[in-house]
Scaffold this motif. Sequence first.
Motif, PDB file in Angstrom:
ATOM      1  N   PHE A 106       0.842  -1.194   0.000  1.00 42.33           N
ATOM      2  CA  PHE A 106       0.000   0.000   0.000  1.00 42.33           C
ATOM      3  C   PHE A 106       0.879   1.247   0.000  1.00 42.33           C
ATOM      4  CE2 PHE A 106      -4.463  -1.296   1.409  1.00 42.33           C
ATOM      5  CZ  PHE A 106      -4.300  -2.617   1.044  1.00 42.33           C
ATOM      6  N   ALA A 107       1.870   1.264   0.902  1.00 41.08           N
ATOM      7  CA  ALA A 107       2.748   2.430   1.017  1.00 41.08           C
ATOM      8  C   ALA A 107       3.482   2.695  -0.285  1.00 41.08           C
ATOM      9  CB  ALA A 107       3.748   2.210   2.158  1.00 41.08           C
ATOM     10  N   ALA A 108       3.943   1.636  -0.946  1.00 41.60           N
ATOM     11  CA  ALA A 108       4.694   1.781  -2.187  1.00 41.60           C
ATOM     12  C   ALA A 108       3.821   2.279  -3.329  1.00 41.60           C
ATOM     13  CB  ALA A 108       5.354   0.455  -2.560  1.00 41.60           C
ATOM     14  N   ALA A 109       2.506   2.209  -3.163  1.00 34.39           N
ATOM     15  CA  ALA A 109       1.612   2.736  -4.195  1.00 34.39           C
ATOM     16  C   ALA A 109       1.702   4.248  -4.304  1.00 34.39           C
ATOM     17  CB  ALA A 109       0.170   2.324  -3.914  1.00 34.39           C
ATOM     18  N   ILE A 110       2.143   4.916  -3.230  1.00 33.99           N
ATOM     19  CA  ILE A 110       2.206   6.381  -3.262  1.00 33.99           C
ATOM     20  C   ILE A 110       3.191   6.864  -4.332  1.00 33.99           C
ATOM     21  CG2 ILE A 110       2.574   8.472  -1.922  1.00 33.99           C
ATOM     22  CD1 ILE A 110       0.140   6.768  -1.051  1.00 33.99           C
ATOM     23  N   PRO A 111       4.477   6.453  -4.305  1.00 30.32           N
ATOM     24  CA  PRO A 111       5.369   6.888  -5.392  1.00 30.32           C
ATOM     25  C   PRO A 111       4.985   6.330  -6.751  1.00 30.32           C
ATOM     26  CG  PRO A 111       6.490   5.338  -3.922  1.00 30.32           C
ATOM     27  CD  PRO A 111       5.208   5.723  -3.258  1.00 30.32           C
ATOM     28  N   VAL A 138       5.711  11.056   5.384  1.00 35.30           N
ATOM     29  CA  VAL A 138       4.430  11.696   5.074  1.00 35.30           C
ATOM     30  C   VAL A 138       3.286  10.689   5.092  1.00 35.30           C
ATOM     31  CG1 VAL A 138       3.118  13.025   3.376  1.00 35.30           C
ATOM     32  CG2 VAL A 138       5.565  13.494   3.728  1.00 35.30           C
ATOM     33  N   TYR A 139       3.402   9.641   4.288  1.00 38.04           N
ATOM     34  CA  TYR A 139       2.333   8.639   4.223  1.00 38.04           C
ATOM     35  C   TYR A 139       2.078   7.963   5.570  1.00 38.04           C
ATOM     36  CZ  TYR A 139       0.046   4.176   3.376  1.00 38.04           C
ATOM     37  OH  TYR A 139      -0.790   3.087   3.461  1.00 38.04           O
ATOM     38  N   PRO A 140       3.091   7.434   6.262  1.00 42.62           N
ATOM     39  CA  PRO A 140       2.810   6.733   7.524  1.00 42.62           C
ATOM     40  C   PRO A 140       2.301   7.646   8.641  1.00 42.62           C
ATOM     41  CG  PRO A 140       5.173   6.858   7.148  1.00 42.62           C
ATOM     42  CD  PRO A 140       4.511   7.295   5.883  1.00 42.62           C
ATOM     43  N   PHE A 141       2.592   8.937   8.549  1.00 41.40           N
ATOM     44  CA  PHE A 141       2.064   9.875   9.543  1.00 41.40           C
ATOM     45  C   PHE A 141       0.537   9.843   9.538  1.00 41.40           C
ATOM     46  CE2 PHE A 141       0.524  14.123  10.715  1.00 41.40           C
ATOM     47  CZ  PHE A 141       1.110  14.278  11.970  1.00 41.40           C
ATOM     48  N   PHE A 142      -0.047   9.954   8.343  1.00 48.82           N
ATOM     49  CA  PHE A 142      -1.511   9.924   8.252  1.00 48.82           C
ATOM     50  C   PHE A 142      -2.045   8.502   8.395  1.00 48.82           C
ATOM     51  CE2 PHE A 142      -5.539   9.955   5.747  1.00 48.82           C
ATOM     52  CZ  PHE A 142      -6.251  10.798   6.590  1.00 48.82           C
ATOM     53  N   GLU A 143      -1.340   7.536   7.848  1.00 48.69           N
ATOM     54  CA  GLU A 143      -1.739   6.129   7.997  1.00 48.69           C
ATOM     55  C   GLU A 143      -1.918   5.771   9.461  1.00 48.69           C
ATOM     56  OE1 GLU A 143       0.025   1.659   6.900  1.00 48.69           O
ATOM     57  OE2 GLU A 143       1.358   3.394   7.035  1.00 48.69           O
ATOM     58  N   GLY A 144      -0.951   6.152  10.291  1.00 48.47           N
ATOM     59  CA  GLY A 144      -1.024   5.844  11.714  1.00 48.47           C
ATOM     60  C   GLY A 144      -2.180   6.538  12.405  1.00 48.47           C
ATOM     61  N   MET A 145      -2.486   7.753  11.974  1.00 55.19           N
ATOM     62  CA  MET A 145      -3.618   8.479  12.553  1.00 55.19           C
ATOM     63  C   MET A 145      -4.923   7.736  12.330  1.00 55.19           C
ATOM     64  SD  MET A 145      -2.697  12.408  11.450  1.00 55.19           S
ATOM     65  CE  MET A 145      -4.345  13.004  11.874  1.00 55.19           C
ATOM     66  N   ILE A 146      -5.087   7.164  11.137  1.00 60.03           N
ATOM     67  CA  ILE A 146      -6.366   6.546  10.770  1.00 60.03           C
ATOM     68  C   ILE A 146      -6.419   5.069  11.129  1.00 60.03           C
ATOM     69  CG2 ILE A 146      -7.961   6.098   8.867  1.00 60.03           C
ATOM     70  CD1 ILE A 146      -7.571   9.086   9.727  1.00 60.03           C
ATOM     71  N   TRP A 147      -5.396   4.325  10.798  1.00 65.01           N
ATOM     72  CA  TRP A 147      -5.441   2.869  10.964  1.00 65.01           C
ATOM     73  C   TRP A 147      -4.815   2.379  12.268  1.00 65.01           C
ATOM     74  CZ3 TRP A 147      -3.956   1.461   5.210  1.00 65.01           C
ATOM     75  CH2 TRP A 147      -5.098   1.613   4.407  1.00 65.01           C
ATOM     76  N   PHE A 168     -11.881   1.703   5.023  1.00 64.52           N
ATOM     77  CA  PHE A 168     -11.578   0.279   5.116  1.00 64.52           C
ATOM     78  C   PHE A 168     -10.329  -0.110   4.339  1.00 64.52           C
ATOM     79  CE2 PHE A 168     -12.209  -4.100   3.472  1.00 64.52           C
ATOM     80  CZ  PHE A 168     -12.126  -4.778   4.683  1.00 64.52           C
ATOM     81  N   ALA A 169     -10.217   0.339   3.083  1.00 62.94           N
ATOM     82  CA  ALA A 169      -9.102  -0.106   2.242  1.00 62.94           C
ATOM     83  C   ALA A 169      -8.334   1.045   1.601  1.00 62.94           C
ATOM     84  CB  ALA A 169      -9.608  -1.061   1.159  1.00 62.94           C
ATOM     85  N   GLY A 170      -8.546   2.276   2.059  1.00 62.26           N
ATOM     86  CA  GLY A 170      -7.634   3.322   1.664  1.00 62.26           C
ATOM     87  C   GLY A 170      -8.033   4.293   0.578  1.00 62.26           C
ATOM     88  N   SER A 171      -9.306   4.614   0.404  1.00 61.67           N
ATOM     89  CA  SER A 171      -9.663   5.666  -0.549  1.00 61.67           C
ATOM     90  C   SER A 171      -8.918   6.956  -0.225  1.00 61.67           C
ATOM     91  CB  SER A 171     -11.172   5.938  -0.523  1.00 61.67           C
ATOM     92  OG  SER A 171     -11.899   4.927  -1.176  1.00 61.67           O
ATOM     93  N   VAL A 276     -11.000   3.065  -6.876  1.00 63.02           N
ATOM     94  CA  VAL A 276     -10.433   4.028  -5.928  1.00 63.02           C
ATOM     95  C   VAL A 276     -11.512   4.520  -4.971  1.00 63.02           C
ATOM     96  CG1 VAL A 276      -9.559   6.396  -5.743  1.00 63.02           C
ATOM     97  CG2 VAL A 276      -8.507   4.820  -7.348  1.00 63.02           C
ATOM     98  N   ALA A 277     -12.653   4.890  -5.538  1.00 56.25           N
ATOM     99  CA  ALA A 277     -13.708   5.503  -4.731  1.00 56.25           C
ATOM    100  C   ALA A 277     -14.365   4.536  -3.753  1.00 56.25           C
ATOM    101  CB  ALA A 277     -14.764   6.113  -5.647  1.00 56.25           C
ATOM    102  N   VAL A 278     -14.452   3.268  -4.092  1.00 57.68           N
ATOM    103  CA  VAL A 278     -15.185   2.325  -3.247  1.00 57.68           C
ATOM    104  C   VAL A 278     -14.341   1.772  -2.114  1.00 57.68           C
ATOM    105  CG1 VAL A 278     -14.700   0.079  -4.350  1.00 57.68           C
ATOM    106  CG2 VAL A 278     -17.004   0.570  -3.445  1.00 57.68           C
ATOM    107  N   CYS A 279     -13.031   1.977  -2.153  1.00 56.39           N
ATOM    108  CA  CYS A 279     -12.159   1.401  -1.124  1.00 56.39           C
ATOM    109  C   CYS A 279     -12.646   1.726   0.293  1.00 56.39           C
ATOM    110  CB  CYS A 279     -10.731   1.905  -1.282  1.00 56.39           C
ATOM    111  SG  CYS A 279      -9.819   1.187  -2.666  1.00 56.39           S
ATOM    112  N   ALA A 280     -12.963   2.981   0.539  1.00 55.07           N
ATOM    113  CA  ALA A 280     -13.282   3.416   1.909  1.00 55.07           C
ATOM    114  C   ALA A 280     -14.504   2.701   2.470  1.00 55.07           C
ATOM    115  CB  ALA A 280     -13.486   4.926   1.946  1.00 55.07           C
ATOM    116  N   GLY A 281     -15.559   2.606   1.673  1.00 52.12           N
ATOM    117  CA  GLY A 281     -16.810   2.072   2.186  1.00 52.12           C
ATOM    118  C   GLY A 281     -17.189   0.716   1.638  1.00 52.12           C
ATOM    119  N   SER A 282     -16.240  -0.005   1.063  1.00 53.85           N
ATOM    120  CA  SER A 282     -16.567  -1.280   0.414  1.00 53.85           C
ATOM    121  C   SER A 282     -17.097  -2.324   1.386  1.00 53.85           C
ATOM    122  CB  SER A 282     -15.339  -1.839  -0.319  1.00 53.85           C
ATOM    123  OG  SER A 282     -14.252  -2.011   0.571  1.00 53.85           O
TER     124      SER A 282
END
Length: 408
Positions: A106-111, A138-147, A168-171, A276-282
């Motif tokens: 997931f993290a590697a998807a950012i670059p 940058v990414y893990p800062f927000f990741e940790g806040m949410i997950w 749920f899955a990262g939208s 992309v859009a359905v990840c959060a609420g799938s």
Amino acid sequence: MEVIVDPINSAVETLMSGTNTLFILLGAIMVLFMHAGFAFLEVGTVRHKNQVNALVKIITDFGISTIAYFFIGYWVAYGATFFSGAAELTQNNGYDLVKFFFLLTFAAAIPAIVSGGIAERAKFNPFLIASFFIVALVYPFFEGMIWNGNFGYQAWLEATFGAAFHDFAGSIVVHAVGGWVAFAAVYLLGSRQGRFRNNKLVAFAPSNIPFLALGAWILTVGWFGFNVMSAQTIDAISGLVAVNSLMAMVGGTLVALMVGKNDPGFIHNGPLAGLVAVCAGSDIMHPIGALLTGGIAGALFVFVFTWAQNNLKSFDDVLGVWPLHGLCGLWGGLAAGIFGTTTFGGLGGVSFLAQLVGSLTGVAIATLGGFIVYGAVKQISGLRLEPEDEFQGADLAIHKIAASSMDD
């Protein structure tokens, strides 16, 4: 009786531990393969003189991301490190190690997302350095806040709005963050040479539609590992996630077909917009809600990509990663707060206001982080290829080889 029951319980626990480890490992492998999708989507979109660079960026970014996330990022997000002995790391069949592997993909998807936006005119090594800091900090800062509930952010949202932020899955955590980090990089980089002539847009047609389609298909198939296996354990798996992913994919495809006027680039990005859009609420939407979520995302991508290409002259987003991941991801965070409610047939447990605040927080952190990291790199080493190298193409300028020989 205890002599018999204890070994049975132990065997069952071992079986479940091994099964969970295998389950999340398969998810990690599926999402790892999605990076091939990122690569071929970019290869098919860029001009021939930049195809090798597209392939090299994705795999080297993954290597850089692994080092950054293993030594820094995972600790920032979850407070866990891997500096203990191998005997401790392999407890529970090494589940914690494989969980790291899964979350790394997931993290590697950012670059990988950023790569599509900055294609055809970016320096190679400076962007690898930027990728390291994005994935490490940058990414893990927000990741940790949410997950992981870091900084009490989720607890504050729940106390304020009656529900925590649901992704749920990262939208937002993955896609919106990647899209808005890319927004900063694309803005700072500027447009490709020759993009506008006499104040008119010059269209750079995709170099290889079959490769573009192959990339979209690889991403689409891998996405079911991305979404379904975000459950992370076999007992938490849900068929609802799978069908909602399917419906959002179909909604994005069909709407992109209609509003994109049969353009193959739009059609093959349509399912990605929906996913992309359905990840959060799938995990909480009704399938019809997922279909609508995907359809709106498909339209959003086509309209915003077209508008941006024609009106934002200094903002040259080659693959449209900002509308695809940044805006469709933002829509997905909000959609979870609409179609995830019981009013629209969902399972409930979400608050639209919590989704709004959480989504905007992710956008703000990603955009600020992107401008800080890429702005610093720009000041130190520069972001763009020299004009002559850009004209020649990144393949020859950076890698000293073309995608195909002149004899072909």
